[in-house]
Motif scaffolding. Structure first.
Motif, PDB file in Angstrom:
ATOM      1  N   GLY A  21      -4.286  11.433   2.962  1.00  0.00           N
ATOM      2  CA  GLY A  21      -4.465  11.471   1.512  1.00  0.00           C
ATOM      3  C   GLY A  21      -5.286  10.304   0.994  1.00  0.00           C
ATOM      4  O   GLY A  21      -5.756   9.449   1.750  1.00  0.00           O
ATOM      5  N   ASP A  22      -5.443  10.257  -0.336  1.00  0.00           N
ATOM      6  CA  ASP A  22      -6.298   9.216  -0.912  1.00  0.00           C
ATOM      7  C   ASP A  22      -5.537   8.140  -1.678  1.00  0.00           C
ATOM      8  O   ASP A  22      -6.109   7.114  -2.022  1.00  0.00           O
ATOM      9  CB  ASP A  22      -7.357   9.843  -1.822  1.00  0.00           C
ATOM     10  CG  ASP A  22      -6.769  10.560  -3.029  1.00  0.00           C
ATOM     11  OD1 ASP A  22      -5.535  10.696  -3.108  1.00  0.00           O
ATOM     12  OD2 ASP A  22      -7.556  10.986  -3.899  1.00  0.00           O
ATOM     13  N   GLU A  23      -4.231   8.332  -1.939  1.00  0.00           N
ATOM     14  CA  GLU A  23      -3.496   7.317  -2.697  1.00  0.00           C
ATOM     15  C   GLU A  23      -3.444   5.988  -1.959  1.00  0.00           C
ATOM     16  O   GLU A  23      -3.759   4.935  -2.519  1.00  0.00           O
ATOM     17  CB  GLU A  23      -2.071   7.800  -3.001  1.00  0.00           C
ATOM     18  CG  GLU A  23      -1.959   8.655  -4.233  1.00  0.00           C
ATOM     19  CD  GLU A  23      -0.515   8.831  -4.690  1.00  0.00           C
ATOM     20  OE1 GLU A  23      -0.322   9.262  -5.832  1.00  0.00           O
ATOM     21  OE2 GLU A  23       0.407   8.539  -3.909  1.00  0.00           O
ATOM     22  N   LEU A  24      -3.022   6.021  -0.696  1.00  0.00           N
ATOM     23  CA  LEU A  24      -2.935   4.783   0.070  1.00  0.00           C
ATOM     24  C   LEU A  24      -4.319   4.177   0.263  1.00  0.00           C
ATOM     25  O   LEU A  24      -4.480   2.951   0.218  1.00  0.00           O
ATOM     26  CB  LEU A  24      -2.271   5.037   1.424  1.00  0.00           C
ATOM     27  CG  LEU A  24      -2.110   3.807   2.326  1.00  0.00           C
ATOM     28  CD1 LEU A  24      -1.277   2.730   1.639  1.00  0.00           C
ATOM     29  CD2 LEU A  24      -1.479   4.193   3.661  1.00  0.00           C
ATOM     30  N   ALA A  25      -5.325   5.019   0.455  1.00  0.00           N
ATOM     31  CA  ALA A  25      -6.691   4.506   0.611  1.00  0.00           C
ATOM     32  C   ALA A  25      -7.112   3.721  -0.628  1.00  0.00           C
ATOM     33  O   ALA A  25      -7.740   2.651  -0.519  1.00  0.00           O
ATOM     34  CB  ALA A  25      -7.660   5.659   0.874  1.00  0.00           C
ATOM     35  N   ARG A  26      -6.767   4.230  -1.803  1.00  0.00           N
ATOM     36  CA  ARG A  26      -7.117   3.514  -3.039  1.00  0.00           C
ATOM     37  C   ARG A  26      -6.343   2.200  -3.145  1.00  0.00           C
ATOM     38  O   ARG A  26      -6.879   1.181  -3.588  1.00  0.00           O
ATOM     39  CB  ARG A  26      -6.837   4.388  -4.262  1.00  0.00           C
ATOM     40  CG  ARG A  26      -7.703   5.631  -4.353  1.00  0.00           C
ATOM     41  CD  ARG A  26      -7.702   6.215  -5.765  1.00  0.00           C
ATOM     42  NE  ARG A  26      -6.376   6.446  -6.292  1.00  0.00           N
ATOM     43  CZ  ARG A  26      -5.654   7.542  -6.088  1.00  0.00           C
ATOM     44  NH1 ARG A  26      -6.145   8.515  -5.327  1.00  0.00           N
ATOM     45  NH2 ARG A  26      -4.453   7.689  -6.625  1.00  0.00           N
ATOM     46  N   ALA A  27      -5.076   2.229  -2.737  1.00  0.00           N
ATOM     47  CA  ALA A  27      -4.270   1.008  -2.802  1.00  0.00           C
ATOM     48  C   ALA A  27      -4.821  -0.066  -1.870  1.00  0.00           C
ATOM     49  O   ALA A  27      -4.820  -1.257  -2.201  1.00  0.00           O
ATOM     50  CB  ALA A  27      -2.815   1.321  -2.445  1.00  0.00           C
ATOM     51  N   LEU A  28      -5.305   0.348  -0.705  1.00  0.00           N
ATOM     52  CA  LEU A  28      -5.839  -0.614   0.262  1.00  0.00           C
ATOM     53  C   LEU A  28      -7.195  -1.158  -0.171  1.00  0.00           C
ATOM     54  O   LEU A  28      -7.532  -2.307   0.135  1.00  0.00           O
ATOM     55  CB  LEU A  28      -5.955   0.048   1.636  1.00  0.00           C
ATOM     56  CG  LEU A  28      -4.635   0.479   2.279  1.00  0.00           C
ATOM     57  CD1 LEU A  28      -4.896   1.289   3.536  1.00  0.00           C
ATOM     58  CD2 LEU A  28      -3.768  -0.729   2.599  1.00  0.00           C
ATOM     59  N   ALA A  29      -7.972  -0.341  -0.863  1.00  0.00           N
ATOM     60  CA  ALA A  29      -9.297  -0.782  -1.310  1.00  0.00           C
ATOM     61  C   ALA A  29      -9.222  -1.651  -2.556  1.00  0.00           C
ATOM     62  O   ALA A  29     -10.143  -2.435  -2.836  1.00  0.00           O
ATOM     63  CB  ALA A  29     -10.186   0.432  -1.576  1.00  0.00           C
ATOM     64  N   ALA A  30      -8.133  -1.531  -3.309  1.00  0.00           N
ATOM     65  CA  ALA A  30      -7.998  -2.289  -4.554  1.00  0.00           C
ATOM     66  C   ALA A  30      -7.922  -3.789  -4.260  1.00  0.00           C
ATOM     67  O   ALA A  30      -7.391  -4.210  -3.236  1.00  0.00           O
ATOM     68  CB  ALA A  30      -6.745  -1.844  -5.303  1.00  0.00           C
ATOM     69  N   GLY A  31      -8.466  -4.570  -5.166  1.00  0.00           N
ATOM     70  CA  GLY A  31      -8.355  -6.020  -5.043  1.00  0.00           C
ATOM     71  C   GLY A  31      -9.288  -6.644  -4.040  1.00  0.00           C
ATOM     72  O   GLY A  31      -9.131  -7.817  -3.691  1.00  0.00           O
ATOM     73  N   THR A  32     -10.265  -5.881  -3.551  1.00  0.00           N
ATOM     74  CA  THR A  32     -11.207  -6.431  -2.572  1.00  0.00           C
ATOM     75  C   THR A  32     -12.548  -6.787  -3.200  1.00  0.00           C
ATOM     76  O   THR A  32     -13.417  -7.336  -2.520  1.00  0.00           O
ATOM     77  CB  THR A  32     -11.444  -5.423  -1.430  1.00  0.00           C
ATOM     78  OG1 THR A  32     -11.947  -4.197  -1.974  1.00  0.00           O
ATOM     79  CG2 THR A  32     -10.151  -5.133  -0.683  1.00  0.00           C
ATOM     80  N   ASP A  33     -12.725  -6.473  -4.476  1.00  0.00           N
ATOM     81  CA  ASP A  33     -13.980  -6.757  -5.173  1.00  0.00           C
ATOM     82  C   ASP A  33     -14.028  -8.236  -5.554  1.00  0.00           C
ATOM     83  O   ASP A  33     -13.172  -8.730  -6.297  1.00  0.00           O
ATOM     84  CB  ASP A  33     -14.087  -5.884  -6.422  1.00  0.00           C
ATOM     85  CG  ASP A  33     -15.412  -6.055  -7.151  1.00  0.00           C
ATOM     86  OD1 ASP A  33     -16.245  -6.866  -6.693  1.00  0.00           O
ATOM     87  OD2 ASP A  33     -15.612  -5.380  -8.178  1.00  0.00           O
ATOM     88  N   ALA A  34     -15.027  -8.926  -5.044  1.00  0.00           N
ATOM     89  CA  ALA A  34     -15.148 -10.359  -5.321  1.00  0.00           C
ATOM     90  C   ALA A  34     -15.352 -10.637  -6.806  1.00  0.00           C
ATOM     91  O   ALA A  34     -15.041 -11.734  -7.293  1.00  0.00           O
ATOM     92  CB  ALA A  34     -16.307 -10.949  -4.519  1.00  0.00           C
TER      93      ALA A  34
END
Length: 372
Positions: A203-216
């Motif tokens: 699914g995409d929920e966990l993928a979004r959670a893992l990608a969040a907060g990585t933007d410098a």
């Protein structure tokens, strides 16, 4: 240093390892998903062949995920996504862990035992699957004695005339595949952890959670602070309930998060004790929360609804929150979606009329006894 790299190995900092252990997460599972290329069951493939007794055995036993590997890996990734502040350097390696899991379960030769032998009522899952697919009660075996059930499920001989259920994970490519719903309907929630973990990986929920907060360029700090990650929502809640913004932020934490203890809220927001006391007193004076003392809660403000008094290492939590993330089991509840989305979803439920509330008991009036 946030992580110690020895020969390319990513290790957890001690303070984070301790925090995750308290939450019921195994440090070993966490380090496996942080180092997928060094984890055999994630990075390698293996062929399955029948032994002299007809049982399927892997050529490389360490390359075959065990019954609980997927569940532990998903729990570890979700725990890291929830615990690490936005902007933390360790967040940058989290998406690679999920990508490696997806590659592993896409292996067309992979057959997994995910503890699906018995239904919720204690009968044979294989029997129910044969019925669901319109198959004869017996027969249909092909190579190595395996009986395909659709593309994603396989039956193999087990004890006596029983059949065990294996999952061909590579045949499941999306989280909305109807096989997930079918299996959950048969085995129930108690034995469905492995399939739920597989569904989460796809699914995409966990993928979004893992990608969040990585933007410098994005905000840095704890996403559990609504004033940091959803300031507009804090303003909306404050206006809707006539609250100051601090009290509104605290309300959102109590409304959405599984672990809004007094200590956690202070750590996430960075508020001094006087500021926290003021926000808590303002919120307590409304009908949005109730004030009480409850064992192991770590707080005195609660949503006005039922209470799940979970055993350690689980943290007791309001019943209303069960619709937001998995609650129960042998570890603390961890949301699978990004925390900002969690705040938004919880508030949308309130706006839609599904605010926390105690259930009303409907009883029939008793008949008066006859006079004697």
């Amino acid at each position: 240093m946030w992580a110690e790299r020895l020969d390319g190995v990513v290790r957890l900092p001690e303070d984070l390892a301790g925090e995750l252990s308290l939450a019921g997460l195994a440090t070993g599972s966490v380090e496996e998903v942080l180092n997928p290329r060094r984890t055999p069951w994630i990075s390698r493939t293996t062929a399955l062949r029948p032994d002299k007794d007809g049982r399927l055995v892997p050529d490389d036993p360490r390359a075959l995920p065990g019954r609980h590997h997927l569940t532990r890996a998903v729990t570890a990734l979700a725990g890291l996504a929830y615990s690490l502040p936005y902007g933390h350097p360790l967040r940058a390696v989290l998406p690679a862990g999920l990508a490696a899991l997806r590659r592993r379960v896409a292996d067309p030769e992979l057959l997994l035992d995910l503890d699906l032998e018995w239904t919720e009522k204690g009968s044979s899952t294989a029997v129910e699957l044969r019925k669901a697919y319109g198959m004869p009660a017996t027969g249909g075996a092909g190579a190595h004695g395996l009986t395909p059930v659709g593309e994603a499920l396989v039956l193999r001989p087990w004890y006596g005339d029983q059949e065990a259920v294996l999952v061909r994970t590579g045949a499941l490519t999306t989280a909305d595949d109807p096989v997930f719903g079918l299996v959950e309907g048969i085995v129930g929630t108690a034995r469905g952890d492995g399939m739920r973990a597989l569904r989460t990986i796809l699914g995409d929920e966990l993928a979004r959670a893992l990608a969040a907060g990585t933007d410098a360029e994005g905000p840095a700090g704890y996403a559990q602070d609504p004033s940091l990650c959803v300031p507009g929502l804090v303003t909306e809640v404050a206006g809707a309930h006539g609250l100051g913004e601090d009290a509104a932020a605290l309300y959102l934490q109590l409304l959405a998060l599984p672990d809004p203890t007094d200590r956690n809220c202070a750590r996430w927001t960075g508020w001094k004790p006087a500021r926290m006391r003021k926000a808590r007193a303002e919120l307590a004076a409304t009908g949005l929360v109730v004030e009480a003392k409850r064992a192991r809660a770590g707080r005195t403000l609660f949503l006005p609804c039922g209470w799940l008094d979970l055993k350690s290492p689980g943290l007791p939590v309001e019943v209303w929150k069960q619709a937001l993330y998995p609650v129960g089991g042998h570890s603390r509840a961890v949301p699978l979606m990004p925390v900002p989305e969690l705040f938004t979803r919880a508030w949308e439920r309130v706006r839609a009329g599904d605010a926390p509330a105690y259930e009303e008991l409907t009883t029939r009036a008793t008949r008066k006894g006859r006079r004697r």
